[in-house]
Design an enzyme around this catalytic site. Structure first.
Site, short mmCIF file in Angstrom:
data_model
loop_
_atom_site.label_atom_id
_atom_site.label_comp_id
_atom_site.label_asym_id
_atom_site.label_seq_id
_atom_site.Cartn_x
_atom_site.Cartn_y
_atom_site.Cartn_z
N HIS A 266 0.80 -1.09 0.08
CA HIS A 266 0.07 0.06 0.13
C HIS A 266 0.88 1.20 0.12
O HIS A 266 2.00 1.10 0.66
CB HIS A 266 -0.86 0.25 1.30
CG HIS A 266 -2.05 1.00 1.07
ND1 HIS A 266 -1.81 2.16 1.49
CD2 HIS A 266 -3.34 0.75 0.75
CE1 HIS A 266 -3.15 2.97 1.29
NE2 HIS A 266 -3.83 2.02 0.84
N ASP A 321 -7.99 -4.50 -0.18
CA ASP A 321 -8.34 -5.48 -1.19
C ASP A 321 -8.18 -6.83 -1.02
O ASP A 321 -8.83 -7.81 -1.76
CB ASP A 321 -7.75 -4.80 -2.33
CG ASP A 321 -8.18 -3.29 -2.69
OD1 ASP A 321 -9.58 -3.18 -2.81
OD2 ASP A 321 -7.39 -2.50 -3.13
#
Length: 384
Positions: A266, A321
């Site tokens: 991320h 996700d």
């Protein structure tokens, strides 16, 4: 004025906001002062939207009134449904369809022409957008499957109503709670690309339909939204091939140096995304309840491999996700609807940031460093 170049605006402060706080090193996410873990487990999505837009949690009476006002805005007129049907018949991609539909929804808004400086009117328009997005998304999916749309109900919560409109069946308590939690986890996340896009559009004092349409467009890009779909498609590919997920990942990484496992790593978090921690538990719970835990088991095996390789310690850890895809899939949601559902949730943050910025607005106008030629002589057309 500094001439230091910050590609992608990385590390650049462009605004002040009280909506959400992220500590990427500690794996912490806060909405309006409340930890995401508490909100995900204790609050409904409607409570979270109210919190983001109003700055405080609603009382019982305020929440009841807010829920009623949201439910009352769910229906769309026949002209909107005709457009939904046309997009489905044209085999439009779901995010492209949503982009078109959000823009089109302004045509039936009685306050569409209200000045953007009227923040109360903008908030009401935002409430209509938030309430109607699930209706048009569910109708789009049903139309493309050759089924009639299911009208929204006003006796179900935001999450349960969407699942009902999508499937035609009222979800059980576990499905409703899980989906509601997922919506809460995706509602806001600082000045990500789509939120910043919405805010930039809002800074021109354009209306919130324009801002949300822009947010949808930004989220549709593969570098922002879509990783949850990519994760699930990877797991489905591994399952169809009958391969061990860890061996598949090892081979793919060896054969293609630039290959990455979607949902890993991320831009902000250097540790495991706190939202992934919550969704991992829900994925495991759904698998145990159905008696088929393979999707959770596959994702868990890949994460464990990354941990064993020391990659998690280097910041390549699961983001939101990585497990949200397995959650949505187990709820019976089509894979290509995962990113539209992301938008269905993130609209709360898009509107919150846009309205917050417009309250003390200054046009967002950065500069670019010029690298072209200067002082060229203009040639006649015959000399070119």
């Amino acid at each position: 004025m500094s001439d230091e170049l910050k590609k992608g605006l990385e590390g650049v402060l462009v605004a002040e906001s009280s909506l959400s706080f992220i500590d990427g090193d500690a794996g912490k996410l806060v909405y309006r002062g409340y930890d995401i873990e508490d909100l995900a487990r204790e609050a409904t999505f409607e409570e979270v939207v109210y919190l983001l837009w109003n700055g405080e949690l609603p009382t019982r009476e305020e929440l009841s009134a807010f829920n009623e006002s949201m439910a009352a805005e769910r229906p769309v007129d026949d002209a909107v449904l005709d457009t939904v049907a046309a997009l489905a018949e044209a085999d439009e991609e779901p995010m492209a369809a949503l982009r078109t539909l959000v823009s089109y929804l302004s045509a039936e808004d009685p306050e569409a022409d209200a000045d953007a400086t009227d923040l109360d009117a903008s908030t009401r328009k935002g409430r209509r957008i938030t309430a109607k997005i699930p209706t048009v998304l569910a109708a789009f999916d049903r139309f493309r499957r050759g089924e009639d749309p299911v009208a929204p109900r006003d006796d179900l919560g935001h999450a349960a109503n969407f699942l009902y409109m999508l499937t035609g069946e009222e979800p059980d308590a576990v499905a409703e709670e899980t989906f509601d939690m997922a919506l809460t986890l995706h509602a806001d996340h600082g000045l990500n690309a789509s939120t910043f896009t919405a805010m930039v559009i809002g800074s021109t004092m354009a209306d919130v339909y324009s801002a949300v349409t822009g947010g949808v467009g930004a989220l549709s890009g593969p570098l922002h939204g879509g990783a949850n779909q990519d994760v699930m498609e990877l797991l489905l590919e591994i399952d169809e091939a009958g391969e061990d997920p860890v061996e598949y990942v090892k081979r793919a990484r060896e054969e293609r140096e630039d290959w990455r496992v979607p949902g890993m790593g991320h831009r902000v978090y250097s540790v495991k995304d706190p939202r992934a921690v919550i969704l991992e538990a829900k994925s495991e719970e759904l698998g145990a309840a159905s008696g088929d835990a393979k999707w959770y088991d596959m994702a868990d095996a890949i994460e464990s491999f990354f941990a064993d390789q020391g990659l998690v310690e280097k910041g390549i850890a699961p983001n939101v996700d990585f497990y949200s895809g397995t959650v949505y899939y187990q709820l019976g949601i089509p894979v290509d609807m995962f990113t539209p559902i992301f938008a269905m949730s993130r609209v709360g943050g898009w509107l919150g940031h846009t309205l917050e910025y417009q309250a003390e607005n200054r046009l967002i106008r950065p500069r670019a460093r010029y690298t072209g030629e200067k002082d060229l002589d203009f040639p006649s057309i015959d000399e070119r």
